[in-house]
Design an enzyme around this catalytic site. Structure first.
Site, mmCIF file in Angstrom:
data_model
loop_
_atom_site.group_PDB
_atom_site.id
_atom_site.type_symbol
_atom_site.label_atom_id
_atom_site.label_comp_id
_atom_site.label_asym_id
_atom_site.label_seq_id
_atom_site.Cartn_x
_atom_site.Cartn_y
_atom_site.Cartn_z
ATOM 1 N N GLU A 53 0.840 -1.208 0.000
ATOM 2 C CA GLU A 53 0.000 0.000 0.000
ATOM 3 C C GLU A 53 0.871 1.253 0.000
ATOM 4 O OE1 GLU A 53 -1.189 2.020 3.771
ATOM 5 O OE2 GLU A 53 -3.027 0.894 3.384
ATOM 6 N N ASP A 110 -5.051 -4.281 -3.025
ATOM 7 C CA ASP A 110 -4.998 -2.828 -3.237
ATOM 8 C C ASP A 110 -3.572 -2.369 -3.495
ATOM 9 O OD1 ASP A 110 -4.193 -3.173 -0.520
ATOM 10 O OD2 ASP A 110 -4.823 -1.139 -0.032
#
Length: 332
Positions: A53, A110
């Site tokens: 991330e 993500d």
């Protein structure tokens, strides 16, 4: 007449250069606080670990601020330390204090999406096909490992392992990176990205849990298509879910999907908005939004004039990241 006109132009140039310097300063401060010399982003709120991330966030910022040196450092470190050569994705977490810094071999979708998106943007901005090819490869790996059909929907699992429970799947709606998926669709022309956008927008619309009508950080999609807060996590709209309105705005600043967040936040004065709310009990945090959380609220509510990418002296990695991402979402 000539002198006043010249002064006017001089003043305009000073304002422009001042604004540019301020924008750059936010990124320079971010790098100085959270980025090591070899390109590792440290989560200062979490024992200085690193994760995909953070690498992806910073790579996006580096492209936005036209900082190719930082981008290459970030990308090289990510490849060297987090690359899973079998799946083509990335191990999600790196702990520099551990004997084995990468214990968990799972990915975080993500983070993978953020990295692929940053590479796509970098390739287009700097006209470098190597970045584009790397992005294409990661996109294909995400489709192969993390995107599935479940309950009649196309969904992206948070990781390749542990989230498909057969009778239900666990989703993290803060991983729904709509603007990235749109760019992937435009790049690859694969229908899966369009379907993922459409179905994920529908899912967010259905995650209006409890009286507050907000999604939770983690949610369960059952085989019959129903949804509920995931039971293994607190039933909160909190530090993960705050990214949902950020990514929705980044995708479409006028989307009606922002309305539930706007309706809830209107119940509170700006500076006394609770940092989180439990959607089932309606209990709220005893402390208020600050820093990056408040920046996302301001963006969502249309309070744009006071937004700044300059972090406060005590702001940690995550809050500072949200600040800069808000500016990227605005195109500033």
């Amino acid at each position: 007449m000539g002198k006043p006109m010249w002064r006017c132009w001089a003043l305009m140039l000073m304002v422009w250069f001042s604004a540019s310097a301020t924008a750059a300063n936010g990124w320079e401060i971010y790098k100085s606080r959270f980025m090591t010399t070899d390109g590792r982003i440290q989560d200062t709120g979490n024992k200085n670990v690193s994760h995909t991330e953070g690498q992806g966030f910073a790579m996006l910022m580096a492209v936005h601020y036209d900082d190719r040196i930082a981008f290459d450092n970030l990308w090289n470190w990510t490849q060297s330390h987090l690359r899973n050569t079998t799946s083509g994705l990335f191990y999600w977490r790196y702990d520099p204090s551990a004997a084995n810094p990468v214990v968990d071999k799972n990915n975080a979708s993500d983070g993978d999406v953020l990295i692929a998106w940053a590479l796509l943007k970098a390739g287009n901005k700097w006209q470098d096909n190597r970045y584009l090819q790397a992005s294409d490869s990661i996109q294909k790996a995400i489709i192969a490992s993390n995107i599935i059909q479940f309950a009649g929907r196309t969904v992206m699992l948070p990781g390749a392992y542990g989230f498909n429970k057969n009778s239900y799947v666990i989703l993290n709606p803060s991983y729904f990176l709509f603007p990235a998926w749109r760019d992937f669709a435009n790049r690859s022309h694969l229908q899966v990205w369009r379907q993922l956008i459409d179905d994920s927008l529908s899912l967010v619309g259905e995650m209006r849990f409890g009286q507050v009508g907000l999604p939770t950080d983690w949610a369960a999609l059952n085989a019959d298509g129903s949804m509920a807060p995931a039971t293994a996590w607190p039933s909160r709209f909190s530090y993960d879910a705050i990214r949902i309105p950020l990514y929705l705005y980044w995708y479409d600043a006028k989307t009606t999907a922002l309305v539930p967040f706007q309706l809830y936040w209107r119940n509170y004065p700006r500076l006394t908005t609770p940092a989180w709310v439990d959607v089932l009990s309606s209990n709220t945090a005893t402390y208020n939004m600050q820093g990056g959380l408040l920046a996302v609220r301001d963006l969502t509510m249309g309070n744009l004039d006071g937004l700044s990418d300059l972090p406060g002296a005590s702001e940690d990695y995550y809050s500072s990241s949200l600040r800069l991402l808000v500016m990227l979402a605005r195109g500033k």
